[in-house]
Enzyme design. Structure first.
Site, PDB file in Angstrom:
ATOM      1  N   PHE A 146       0.849  -1.197   0.000  1.00  0.00           N
ATOM      2  CA  PHE A 146       0.000   0.000   0.000  1.00  0.00           C
ATOM      3  C   PHE A 146       0.876   1.237   0.000  1.00  0.00           C
ATOM      4  O   PHE A 146       1.781   1.375   0.822  1.00  0.00           O
ATOM      5  CB  PHE A 146      -0.914   0.020   1.231  1.00  0.00           C
ATOM      6  CG  PHE A 146      -1.910   1.156   1.206  1.00  0.00           C
ATOM      7  CD1 PHE A 146      -3.104   1.022   0.509  1.00  0.00           C
ATOM      8  CD2 PHE A 146      -1.645   2.359   1.838  1.00  0.00           C
ATOM      9  CE1 PHE A 146      -4.017   2.075   0.453  1.00  0.00           C
ATOM     10  CE2 PHE A 146      -2.548   3.419   1.786  1.00  0.00           C
ATOM     11  CZ  PHE A 146      -3.742   3.271   1.101  1.00  0.00           C
ATOM     12  N   ASP A 231       9.354   2.800   1.388  1.00  0.00           N
ATOM     13  CA  ASP A 231       8.191   3.512   1.922  1.00  0.00           C
ATOM     14  C   ASP A 231       8.092   3.211   3.416  1.00  0.00           C
ATOM     15  O   ASP A 231       7.654   2.136   3.818  1.00  0.00           O
ATOM     16  CB  ASP A 231       6.928   3.054   1.171  1.00  0.00           C
ATOM     17  CG  ASP A 231       5.654   3.728   1.687  1.00  0.00           C
ATOM     18  OD1 ASP A 231       5.661   4.222   2.829  1.00  0.00           O
ATOM     19  OD2 ASP A 231       4.651   3.734   0.945  1.00  0.00           O
ATOM     20  N   LYS A 260       2.775   9.999   8.407  1.00  0.00           N
ATOM     21  CA  LYS A 260       2.115   9.472   9.612  1.00  0.00           C
ATOM     22  C   LYS A 260       2.725   9.953  10.936  1.00  0.00           C
ATOM     23  O   LYS A 260       2.500  11.077  11.341  1.00  0.00           O
ATOM     24  CB  LYS A 260       2.081   7.946   9.547  1.00  0.00           C
ATOM     25  CG  LYS A 260       1.058   7.445   8.516  1.00  0.00           C
ATOM     26  CD  LYS A 260       0.791   5.967   8.709  1.00  0.00           C
ATOM     27  CE  LYS A 260      -0.172   5.421   7.679  1.00  0.00           C
ATOM     28  NZ  LYS A 260      -1.562   5.637   7.993  1.00  0.00           N
TER      29      LYS A 260
HETATM   30  C1  LIG Z   1       3.073   2.335   3.718  1.00  0.00           C
HETATM   31  C2  LIG Z   1       2.126   3.466   3.408  1.00  0.00           C
HETATM   32  N1  LIG Z   1       2.397   4.279   2.374  1.00  0.00           N
HETATM   33  C3  LIG Z   1       1.593   5.301   2.063  1.00  0.00           C
HETATM   34  C4  LIG Z   1       0.444   5.558   2.773  1.00  0.00           C
HETATM   35  C5  LIG Z   1      -0.442   6.704   2.388  1.00  0.00           C
HETATM   36  O1  LIG Z   1      -0.351   7.715   3.344  1.00  0.00           O
HETATM   37  P1  LIG Z   1      -1.487   8.863   3.407  1.00  0.00           P
HETATM   38  O2  LIG Z   1      -2.745   8.203   3.844  1.00  0.00           O
HETATM   39  O3  LIG Z   1      -0.935   9.846   4.417  1.00  0.00           O
HETATM   40  O4  LIG Z   1      -1.581   9.454   2.056  1.00  0.00           O
HETATM   41  C6  LIG Z   1       0.120   4.724   3.850  1.00  0.00           C
HETATM   42  C7  LIG Z   1      -1.128   4.935   4.609  1.00  0.00           C
HETATM   43  O5  LIG Z   1      -1.639   4.067   5.264  1.00  0.00           O
HETATM   44  C8  LIG Z   1       0.980   3.649   4.169  1.00  0.00           C
HETATM   45  O6  LIG Z   1       0.705   2.819   5.182  1.00  0.00           O
END
Ligand SMILES: Cc1ncc(COP(=O)(O)O)c(C=O)c1O
Length: 410
Positions: A146, A231, A260
């Site tokens: 994700f 990520d 986050k």
């Molecule tokens: C690993 C990862 N990347 C990207 C995101 C996307 O972040 P945002 O919701 O702040 O756009 C998330 C959100 O859960 C995530 O867990």
């Protein structure tokens, strides 16, 4: 009608239904506790999807934000400001080898998806500068990974139900099974522009890869010339007991994305480019009106300072182990095990009962998250105490019994 029901009715009439109808209206918080609109208290074991690293209304965060909003809330990126520079320097110091800061540069965004969009543009611009934009067209990403909901980040998100309704994307993505180093090596061929990977898949249900996976990804990228983009939007900022989860494998990515927990509840994301990749996005290549907002940067500085000053990395290890061992020790037919690291865990369920367990936990005064039909995610504030963790562990058998009695599945 309860205050929550009144708000649900107003919500349903005024907001798009993309989040469904939330079951709880939160009114305030303090430490790891939150209170709903009807005055009921809960222990927050979820921190707003792994965000509120210092819990709620932490004095350091309140002071930093209050001070900054009173001084200057916004400048735009046409002007310098101290919190933005200081935050970048601080993150580089945490990423650096030994005592020195990392040889890297940072772009600040407002969210995780935006941090990944910056990373995607950085990758594209790099191959454009190399004159290979038509040769290096493929991005490798992982099944069930994700990366966010914007079009670029969504293209890399390996879950068909989230991605497919919005195709096509304009990015050629090759998905590989997460944790399979051979598949990753095979996919990262001469047409590969970059590999995007989470150190441990969060939304898929807190799924760690086998040890050595990130090192194998680093080697595959070194061989192919592709950029390694890690990520750490969910895994970073102390959640696993390391400042950044990839540090446990002793590797350096080419690009790192954060969000986050960085802002402790204020919206901020970051895209870090290491070495020469820190200068790929040149003047005019990228930007954001709100990116590097001084209030969000001041909040993030307070988060990093407090994690350091209060020894919260060690606490994440200790209380995380207590929670993980405690869940593993619960003997209940609905529970199949536990996985994860630090204060980032999933209780694995024997059946597809997570929604029912989440609801039963809420009835018992605990906020947890049904991240998958068979997994309950715990990502509490890093300030959670041993006593608060123990309270949840004591209640867990009763929560599972209640979920079973209520028919569990939903
Ligand atoms: C690993 C990862 N990347 C990207 C995101 C996307 O972040 P945002 O919701 O702040 O756009 C998330 C959100 O859960 C995530 O867990």
């Amino acid at each position: 009608m309860s205050a929550t029901e009144v708000m649900q009715k107003r919500f349903a009439a005024a907001l798009m239904p993309n989040y469904g109808l939330p079951q709880l209206a939160l009114a305030r918080g303090e430490g790891c506790r939150v209170w709903d609109a009807d005055g009921r208290e809960y222990l927050d074991l979820f921190a707003g999807i792994a965000v509120s690293s210092l819990g709620h209304a932490h004095p350091a965060l309140v002071a930093a934000v209050t001070r900054q909003v009173g001084a200057l809330a916004h400048t735009s990126n046409l002007f310098l400001h101290e919190p933005g520079i200081a935050l970048a320097e601080r993150i580089l110091a945490l990423l650096g080898p030994g005592a020195g800061p990392a040889d890297a540069r940072i772009f600040f965004a407002n969210s995780g998806a935006e941090a990944n969009e910056a990373a995607i543009k950085l990758v594209r611009r790099h191959w454009d500068r190399q004159g290979q934009s038509r040769a290096r067209t493929v991005v490798v990403a992982t099944e069930n990974g994700f990366h966010g909901r914007t079009m670029g980040a969504l293209a890399l998100t390996g879950k068909a139900s989230i991605r497919d309704p919005f195709a096509p994307f304009g990015i050629d993505v090759r998905f590989v099974p997460f944790g399979d180093a051979d598949a990753l090596r095979a996919a990262a061929g001469p047409d590969c522009a970059a590999v995007f990977v989470e150190p441990c898949q969060g939304e898929a249900g807190v799924i760690p890869p086998p040890p050595g996976y990130l090192r194998a990804a680093r080697e595959a990228c070194d061989t192919s010339g592709a950029l390694l983009v890690i990520d750490e939007i969910q895994s970073g900022i102390g959640r696993t007991g390391h400042w950044f989860a990839h540090q446990a494998e002793g590797i350096t990515p080419d690009v790192l994305t954060l969000a986050k927990g960085l802002g402790g509840g204020l919206p901020i994301g970051a895209c870090v480019g290491f070495g020469a990749f820190g200068s790929v996005l040149g003047k005019g290549d990228h930007g954001s009106t709100f990116g590097a907002n001084p209030v969000a940067c001041a909040a993030a500085l307070a988060v990093l300072e407090t994690i350091d000053a209060d020894g919260l990395l060690q606490a994440a290890v200790t209380v995380g182990r207590q929670l993980g061992d405690g869940i593993a020790a619960v003997d209940h037919p609905m529970l199949a095990g536990v996985r994860g690291q630090g204060l980032w865990l999933a209780a694995i369920l024997a059946g597809q009962t997570a929604a029912g367990v989440e609801a039963a936990a809420r009835r018992a005064g605990f906020l947890v998250n049904a991240v998958q039909p068979d997994a309950i995610r715990l990502a509490p504030p890093l300030i959670i105490t041993a006593g608060e963790a123990a309270a949840f562990l004591t209640a867990l058998p009763r929560i599972l019994d209640d979920a079973a009695a209520a028919g569990a599945a939903s």
